[in-house]
Design an enzyme around this catalytic site. Sequence first.
Site, PDB file in Angstrom:
ATOM      1  N   ARG A  70      -4.682   2.366   1.170  1.00  0.00           N
ATOM      2  CA  ARG A  70      -3.237   2.667   1.244  1.00  0.00           C
ATOM      3  C   ARG A  70      -2.881   3.411   2.525  1.00  0.00           C
ATOM      4  O   ARG A  70      -2.081   4.348   2.518  1.00  0.00           O
ATOM      5  CB  ARG A  70      -2.763   3.490   0.038  1.00  0.00           C
TER       6      ARG A  70
ATOM      7  N   SER B 270       3.079   3.510  -7.677  1.00  0.00           N
ATOM      8  CA  SER B 270       2.095   4.589  -7.839  1.00  0.00           C
ATOM      9  C   SER B 270       2.478   5.779  -6.975  1.00  0.00           C
ATOM     10  O   SER B 270       2.693   5.625  -5.774  1.00  0.00           O
ATOM     11  CB  SER B 270       0.708   4.114  -7.423  1.00  0.00           C
TER      12      SER B 270
ATOM     13  N   GLU C  52       0.538   8.809  -2.636  1.00  0.00           N
ATOM     14  CA  GLU C  52       0.597   7.481  -2.012  1.00  0.00           C
ATOM     15  C   GLU C  52       1.971   7.291  -1.367  1.00  0.00           C
ATOM     16  O   GLU C  52       2.114   6.627  -0.351  1.00  0.00           O
ATOM     17  CB  GLU C  52       0.355   6.388  -3.070  1.00  0.00           C
TER      18      GLU C  52
END
Length: 263
Positions: free
Chosen positions: A90, A162, A259
């Site tokens: 990510r 998320s 994230e």
Amino acid sequence: EVVDRDADSVIVRAGAGVEWDRLVEWCVDKGFGGIENLSYIPGDVGAAPVQNIGAYGVEFNDVFVKCDAVLIEDGREVCFGKEDCGFDYRNSIFKQELKNKAIITFVYIKLQLKPVFKLDYGNVKTALKGYGEASLSNIRKAIIEIRRTKLPDPAKFGNAGSFFKNPIVDIELLKNIQKEYDDVPFYESSDKAKVKIPAAWMIDKLGWKGRVSGKAAVHKDQALVLINLGGASGTEIYQLSQSIERDVKDKFDISLEREVSLI
Ligand SMILES: Cc1cc2nc3c(=O)[nH]c(=O)nc-3n(C[C@H](O)[C@H](O)[C@H](O)COP(=O)(O)OP(=O)(O)OC[C@H]3O[C@@H](n4cnc5c(N)ncnc54)[C@H](O)[C@@H]3O)c2cc1C
């Protein structure tokens, strides 16, 4: 459009403004394999390299070849190869050194004409059973079904997907956690001395799943997703995330990393 092809693979060029899932659908329809597990991720193609989108055992950098971009400072047109992009879990150079400095205009991805399916992550195999044999279109259908059941619809409850990354921790730390919880799930990481533990499992274990805090809440079916029940301020969402981070640190000695980007 397909810009190159050999016996086994194609190179597809997609404009940054194309909706990501339209690209996935187009590739699946054409029989090009590699991004079917990334079905139904909201957003546009140009954002895919930025956080190296990933789901169900596949990451964008698995198929990435290069991207065209314009540098904001002087308008120069540049091309970034895979090795330039610093892809990580990510993460990429576009979220770090080049944050707000380059506008991605086109991405080039390499897809397979005889794809090897990735079905081992989460409950993909189980969901696939409802659709028949493993094929690009059946995998796409299964992934969409899983995501529709598990994730809140952003049109109903504002959310960013998320909120936290899954932490990658030393195996020693995993062993410590296993002393109390022998059911702790974990996945191998590229560093053999470390494992990835699902943040959702920890948040759930601490009783946060479904908990409401003012107008913000932890989603009832997916503990990684913080939702806006209507009218929550950014501060409320942030404070909720801080409480979760504190609890996880106290209980598991793990610092969760966001994230999402804070604006
Ligand atoms: C319900 C839900 C589920 C999600 N599931 C997943 C998932 O499974 N996996 C996953 O990885 N993510 C997931 N996400 C996160 C999100 O879908 C991705 O981060 C997606 O790539 C965001 O796309 P966007 O077009 O909305 O980008 P934005 O949110 O508008 O932008 C994200 C960042 O990229 C930059 N950016 C956007 N376009 C460009 C461009 N052309 N050039 C340079 N920089 C650019 C922006 O400046 C910003 O910093 C989910 C989000 C939601 C709401």
